[in-house]
Scaffold this motif. Structure first.
Motif, PDB file in Angstrom:
ATOM      1  N   PHE A 130      16.598   6.477  36.328  1.00  0.00           N
ATOM      2  CA  PHE A 130      18.064   6.158  36.698  1.00  0.00           C
ATOM      3  C   PHE A 130      18.784   5.154  35.829  1.00  0.00           C
ATOM      4  O   PHE A 130      18.032   4.588  34.816  1.00  0.00           O
ATOM      5  CB  PHE A 130      17.998   5.461  38.039  1.00  0.00           C
ATOM      6  CG  PHE A 130      16.780   4.397  38.384  1.00  0.00           C
ATOM      7  CD1 PHE A 130      17.042   3.220  37.478  1.00  0.00           C
ATOM      8  CD2 PHE A 130      15.487   4.620  38.858  1.00  0.00           C
ATOM      9  CE1 PHE A 130      15.874   2.270  37.601  1.00  0.00           C
ATOM     10  CE2 PHE A 130      14.401   3.715  38.865  1.00  0.00           C
ATOM     11  CZ  PHE A 130      14.707   2.744  38.441  1.00  0.00           C
TER      12      PHE A 130
ATOM     13  N   GLN B 159      20.236  -1.657  40.747  1.00  0.00           N
ATOM     14  CA  GLN B 159      20.638  -1.022  39.171  1.00  0.00           C
ATOM     15  C   GLN B 159      21.921  -1.557  39.008  1.00  0.00           C
ATOM     16  O   GLN B 159      22.563  -1.529  37.457  1.00  0.00           O
ATOM     17  CB  GLN B 159      20.997   0.519  39.400  1.00  0.00           C
ATOM     18  CG  GLN B 159      19.562   1.366  39.561  1.00  0.00           C
ATOM     19  CD  GLN B 159      19.934   2.820  40.036  1.00  0.00           C
ATOM     20  OE1 GLN B 159      19.400   3.214  41.273  1.00  0.00           O
ATOM     21  NE2 GLN B 159      20.826   3.468  39.351  1.00  0.00           N
TER      22      GLN B 159
ATOM     23  N   GLN C 140      28.659   7.586  39.563  1.00  0.00           N
ATOM     24  CA  GLN C 140      27.821   7.564  40.859  1.00  0.00           C
ATOM     25  C   GLN C 140      28.471   8.376  41.770  1.00  0.00           C
ATOM     26  O   GLN C 140      29.534   7.797  42.483  1.00  0.00           O
ATOM     27  CB  GLN C 140      27.583   6.135  41.245  1.00  0.00           C
ATOM     28  CG  GLN C 140      27.146   5.421  40.213  1.00  0.00           C
ATOM     29  CD  GLN C 140      25.595   5.772  39.700  1.00  0.00           C
ATOM     30  OE1 GLN C 140      24.503   5.908  40.404  1.00  0.00           O
ATOM     31  NE2 GLN C 140      25.385   6.228  38.371  1.00  0.00           N
ATOM     32  N   GLU C 141      27.959   9.362  42.296  1.00  0.00           N
ATOM     33  CA  GLU C 141      28.855  10.420  43.189  1.00  0.00           C
ATOM     34  C   GLU C 141      28.676   9.988  44.713  1.00  0.00           C
ATOM     35  O   GLU C 141      29.387  10.391  45.318  1.00  0.00           O
ATOM     36  CB  GLU C 141      28.163  11.979  42.933  1.00  0.00           C
ATOM     37  CG  GLU C 141      28.267  12.376  41.600  1.00  0.00           C
ATOM     38  CD  GLU C 141      28.043  13.755  41.157  1.00  0.00           C
ATOM     39  OE1 GLU C 141      27.467  14.394  42.035  1.00  0.00           O
ATOM     40  OE2 GLU C 141      28.271  14.179  40.167  1.00  0.00           O
TER      41      GLU C 141
ATOM     42  N   ASP D  16      23.403   6.879  45.152  1.00  0.00           N
ATOM     43  CA  ASP D  16      23.012   7.247  43.682  1.00  0.00           C
ATOM     44  C   ASP D  16      22.637   5.923  42.974  1.00  0.00           C
ATOM     45  O   ASP D  16      21.616   5.975  42.388  1.00  0.00           O
ATOM     46  CB  ASP D  16      24.266   8.017  42.890  1.00  0.00           C
ATOM     47  CG  ASP D  16      24.462   9.194  43.350  1.00  0.00           C
ATOM     48  OD1 ASP D  16      24.012   9.732  44.402  1.00  0.00           O
ATOM     49  OD2 ASP D  16      25.266   9.900  42.736  1.00  0.00           O
ATOM     50  N   TRP D  17      23.224   4.732  43.326  1.00  0.00           N
ATOM     51  CA  TRP D  17      23.172   3.635  42.594  1.00  0.00           C
ATOM     52  C   TRP D  17      21.931   2.788  43.242  1.00  0.00           C
ATOM     53  O   TRP D  17      21.672   1.740  42.752  1.00  0.00           O
ATOM     54  CB  TRP D  17      24.334   2.746  42.709  1.00  0.00           C
ATOM     55  CG  TRP D  17      24.443   2.179  44.112  1.00  0.00           C
ATOM     56  CD1 TRP D  17      25.434   2.953  44.844  1.00  0.00           C
ATOM     57  CD2 TRP D  17      24.496   1.043  44.673  1.00  0.00           C
ATOM     58  NE1 TRP D  17      25.660   2.310  46.155  1.00  0.00           N
ATOM     59  CE2 TRP D  17      24.972   0.985  45.975  1.00  0.00           C
ATOM     60  CE3 TRP D  17      23.768  -0.293  44.182  1.00  0.00           C
ATOM     61  CZ2 TRP D  17      24.822  -0.134  46.766  1.00  0.00           C
ATOM     62  CZ3 TRP D  17      23.471  -1.088  44.979  1.00  0.00           C
ATOM     63  CH2 TRP D  17      24.206  -1.109  46.362  1.00  0.00           C
TER      64      TRP D  17
ATOM     65  N   ARG E 271      18.370   4.212  43.594  1.00  0.00           N
ATOM     66  CA  ARG E 271      17.309   4.900  43.325  1.00  0.00           C
ATOM     67  C   ARG E 271      16.267   3.673  42.811  1.00  0.00           C
ATOM     68  O   ARG E 271      15.071   4.145  43.056  1.00  0.00           O
ATOM     69  CB  ARG E 271      17.450   5.820  42.059  1.00  0.00           C
ATOM     70  CG  ARG E 271      18.514   7.152  42.343  1.00  0.00           C
ATOM     71  CD  ARG E 271      18.592   7.904  40.857  1.00  0.00           C
ATOM     72  NE  ARG E 271      19.295   8.967  41.321  1.00  0.00           N
ATOM     73  CZ  ARG E 271      20.415   9.335  41.201  1.00  0.00           C
ATOM     74  NH1 ARG E 271      21.066   8.283  40.690  1.00  0.00           N
ATOM     75  NH2 ARG E 271      20.858  10.528  41.649  1.00  0.00           N
TER      76      ARG E 271
END
Length: 472
Positions: A271, A381, A400-401, A405-406, A408
């Protein structure tokens, strides 16, 4: 002299010694709530009258000479996803806006029995979905260190209230990082326990292993105190670990000298991590090394972590909230609705595959911790991001979709089954808090707390360790 930033242990000792009454301690915290909650919006459904009734009872018990519980007289916040009998519990959802609970969740039973004085519920995103605390019922919880920024989530209200000095202790829950992420954002301490360490009751699935409840505090010692109350077996929860909670109250000291530490910024490129966060986490590596730890760049290989987490989360969300979405399609936020719908096409085989992946991940973690005592890595992150965003749009320019996502760096740990604690590590150049995540083998909370306490003393960044307080 006791004030709102005294440790929970010091407050409890002062109440027990009758140096301050529970009512006086409550009054200090209610004054602080009046002063700062309008700015950070961390606590909701505040009930001062009910709290004073509890505090008066606590004073009567203390005056009687009876044995006092470990949290006796401490002002406390319960996450607004945990039921408190007679108390409004909304889950941050307009669907539940008028809901009043008729029973206490097990964690609430335990803090009541330990003498805590419940003051309020702590704010949470809608149905605790996401690591940014906002909802259409109570609005957005803001970061005490920078009120233009997120306090994290889903236990963001709890972390912000602790950092702001509004309560002595608070609880939360964690599926994809919801105890760890807000602790990192708000410069406090949060622990995701091993499955079964803090039993959940009532629940629709006694064998559910992804989401857990747990403690938040301003320092590791206070967190250990709260864990000692929340943990332990219960006959209603057959999956609960049999270890008595009291063993966690005072973890045996651990020296960092010779500690076998694995260190990784991104688990081998799994990530993206913001450069400012990475810089702070690297300071933790240096501090541990300087304290005598044997630090190596190493990490467990977790190739199926994302697939397992996303499948199990979607499956659990669909079962728990699918009927809510169907009945109120326009009253559920889009990201949560999408997550629920992602669970609908899943087959029994898909879920079985996810559990098989999770079992393999747990085995990889077990083997990894035969070589290392602890894994050190980022909690989040990113640093606290603007509060008007649902989630960070990009990390180091990498899009970041989705709202997962952020996260992980947190949910990859979730699916190993390992306990993980967020401990304050420092600040970005913009003054935003950053925590470091310490991960240990399954069932190792007592030793993990001791390591966290030793690191906390070396770092000195957290509020409870003498670090900077929010300038509210």
């Amino acid at each position: 002299m006791i004030d709102v930033y005294s440790s929970a242990r010091a407050m409890a000792a002062a109440v027990a010694a009758r140096e301050i009454s529970a009512r006086e301690l409550l009054a200090l915290h209610l004054a602080r709530i009046e002063q700062v909650n309008g700015t950070v919006n961390a606590l909701v459904s505040i009930d001062a009258d009910r709290a004073y009734v509890q505090a008066a009872k606590a004073d009567d018990i203390a005056a009687s000479g009876a044995r006092l519980g470990p949290l006796h007289g401490l002002p406390y916040a319960v996450k607004d996803t945990h039921h408190v009998a007679g108390w409004r519990t909304t889950f941050g959802s307009p669907v539940m806006v008028d809901h009043v609970s008729t029973y206490d969740d097990l964690v609430v039973e335990r803090v009541r029995a330990a003498g805590a004085v419940i003051v309020a519920k702590s704010n949470t995103p809608e149905f605790a979905a996401g690591s940014h605390t906002f909802n259409p019922v109570f609005g957005t919880t803001l970061n005490p260190y920078d009120t233009s920024r997120s306090a994290g989530g889903s236990s963001g209200g709890a972390a912000a209230a602790l950092a702001s000095g509004m309560v002595a202790l608070a609880d939360g829950s964690d599926m994809g990082g919801s105890l760890r992420n807000p602790a990192s954002f708000c410069n406090v301490v949060g622990l995701r326990p091993s499955w079964g360490r803090v039993p959940t009751w009532p629940t629709w699935n006694l064998w559910e292993t992804v989401s857990v409840q747990g403690p938040l505090a301003r320092d590791v010692d206070d967190l250990a105190l709260l864990l000692s109350v929340l943990a332990g077996p219960d006959p209603r929860v057959p999956s609960a670990d049999s270890t008595p909670g009291g063993v966690f109250a005072d973890p045996a000291p651990v020296s960092l000298d010779g500690l076998r530490v694995a260190f990784s910024i991104d688990l081998g490129g799994a990530f993206e991590v913001d450069t400012a966060v990475a810089a702070v986490v690297r300071t933790a590596r240096a501090e541990l090394s300087d304290a005598g730890a044997v630090v190596a760049d190493a990490w467990p290989d977790l190739p199926d972590a994302e697939a397992a987490f996303r499948t199990l989360r979607a499956w659990l969300m669909e079962y728990a909230l699918g009927d809510v979405l169907d009945a109120h399609p326009g009253e559920v936020k889009q990201s949560l609705a999408d997550n629920i719908r992602a669970g609908r096409p899943l087959s029994g085989h898909d879920v079985a595959v996810a559990y098989a992946q999770r079992s393999a991940l747990a085995e990889k973690a077990r083997e990894f911790f035969e070589t290392y005592d602890v894994l050190v890595m980022p909690v989040s992150q990113v640093p606290p991001f603007p509060a008007d965003q649902e989630f960070p749009a990009a990390i180091n320019g990498r899009p970041q979709e989705s709202y997962l996502d952020w996260m992980r760096s947190a949910f990859f740990v979730t699916v190993t089954g390992c306990p993980a604690i967020s401990v304050p590590a420092g600040f970005t150049p913009d003054g935003l808090p950053v925590g470091v995540q310490l991960v240990g083998p399954a069932g190792s909370e007592r030793r993990l707390l001791a390591v966290a306490r030793a690191y906390e003393a070396v770092s000195g960044a957290g509020i409870g360790a003498g670090g900077p307080r929010p300038a509210l």
